[in-house]
Design an enzyme around this catalytic site. Structure first.
Site, PDB file in Angstrom:
ATOM      1  N   LYS A  90       0.835  -1.218   0.000  1.00 30.06           N
ATOM      2  CA  LYS A  90       0.000   0.000   0.000  1.00 30.06           C
ATOM      3  C   LYS A  90       0.866   1.262   0.000  1.00 30.06           C
ATOM      4  O   LYS A  90       0.643   2.183  -0.762  1.00 30.06           O
ATOM      5  CB  LYS A  90      -0.914   0.042   1.252  1.00 30.06           C
ATOM      6  CG  LYS A  90      -1.813  -1.164   1.410  1.00 30.06           C
ATOM      7  CD  LYS A  90      -2.747  -0.997   2.593  1.00 30.06           C
ATOM      8  CE  LYS A  90      -2.077  -1.035   3.962  1.00 30.06           C
ATOM      9  NZ  LYS A  90      -1.488  -2.318   4.351  1.00 30.06           N
ATOM     10  N   ARG A 130      12.126  -6.011   5.295  1.00 28.46           N
ATOM     11  CA  ARG A 130      12.200  -4.676   4.693  1.00 28.46           C
ATOM     12  C   ARG A 130      12.994  -3.663   5.514  1.00 28.46           C
ATOM     13  O   ARG A 130      13.000  -3.718   6.742  1.00 28.46           O
ATOM     14  CB  ARG A 130      10.809  -4.156   4.322  1.00 28.46           C
ATOM     15  CG  ARG A 130       9.872  -3.874   5.437  1.00 28.46           C
ATOM     16  CD  ARG A 130       8.487  -3.529   4.880  1.00 28.46           C
ATOM     17  NE  ARG A 130       7.578  -3.215   5.972  1.00 28.46           N
ATOM     18  CZ  ARG A 130       6.297  -2.943   5.807  1.00 28.46           C
ATOM     19  NH1 ARG A 130       5.761  -2.956   4.602  1.00 28.46           N
ATOM     20  NH2 ARG A 130       5.548  -2.657   6.847  1.00 28.46           N
TER      21      ARG A 130
END
Ligand code: AMP
Length: 222
Positions: free
Chosen positions: A13, A127
């Site tokens: 997103k 990440r």
């Protein structure tokens, strides 16, 4: 255009909202980023939010609704906005409806990014971002080309989100299924929900989203 991005943590997103901010000139409103800024600045909201976020739970609805209500009234939202990380509960979805009604703003689309959950833990726990320019990387899928050096700006400083640990990811996924997924049928019922396969490459996901947005823009012109 006024859009909502929905999907489990790690679905992409933020990546897409950041891209659209640049390409379409619409403000990205990430409630997660806003809360992380509050935590960093050690404000009252930040102090309340810190441990809740580290556990992967949700900030109380009244706090987050108030924060968002102030944000959507800011000047940069006049050209449209994308909500990334809001609404996350039924009361938040209802509050958003009344907020948009009061401001005479129409919601154009809800983009739902679906992903294979088996991949999510690696997607999230791997990440990291460059502390200087914000470029995003992943240990498993997209490491820096030269070890510990940002491909974009050459910096050697990187940051990882405190809630991106393997354990917290499981808690965040549970919260998504229990509290956020139940709001999807409402957006589907009012014909605003567009499902995009987030397992595809960033380029393919971007292309699918652009196709939806072009369709909406065309409709708006008629
Ligand atoms: P995100 O960056 O969207 O993954 O959000 C990180 C964390 O911030 C979430 O796990 C929650 O603890 C908190 N948060 C962000 N948005 C909301 C929201 N709309 N409602 C409640 N908590 C939120």
């Amino acid at each position: 255009m006024n859009l909502i991005f929905l999907g489990p943590p790690g679905a992409g997103k933020g990546t897409q909202a950041k891209r659209l901010e640049v390409e379409y000139g619409i403000a990205q409103i990430s409630t997660g980023d806003m809360l992380r800024a509050e935590v960093k600045a050690q404000t009252d909201i930040g102090k309340l939010a810190k441990s809740i976020m580290e556990e992967g739970k949700l900030i109380p609805d009244d706090v987050i609704i108030k924060m968002l209500a102030q944000r959507v009234r800011q000047a940069d939202c006049a050209q449209g906005f994308m909500l990334d990380g809001f609404p996350r509960t039924q009361p938040q979805a209802e509050a958003l409806d009344s907020m948009l009604g009061e401001l005479h703003i129409q919601l154009d689309a809800v983009i739902l990014l679906t992903v294979n959950e088996a991949d999510l833990v690696e997607r999230i726990s791997g990440r990291y971002t460059c502390a200087k320019c914000g470029a995003g990387y992943n240990d498993y899928f997209k490491p820096t080309q030269v070890k510990d050096t940002c491909d974009v700006c050459g910096s050697h400083d990187f940051v990882r989100r405190a809630d991106d640990s393997r354990e917290t990811v499981q808690a965040r996924l549970k919260v998504y299924h229990e509290q956020t997924a139940p709001i999807l049928p409402y957006y589907r019922k009012i014909g605003k929900l567009h499902e995009i396969d987030g397992n595809k490459s960033i380029e393919e996901v971007s292309h699918q989203i652009d196709t939806v947005l072009k369709m909406i823009q065309e409709k708006g012109k008629k």
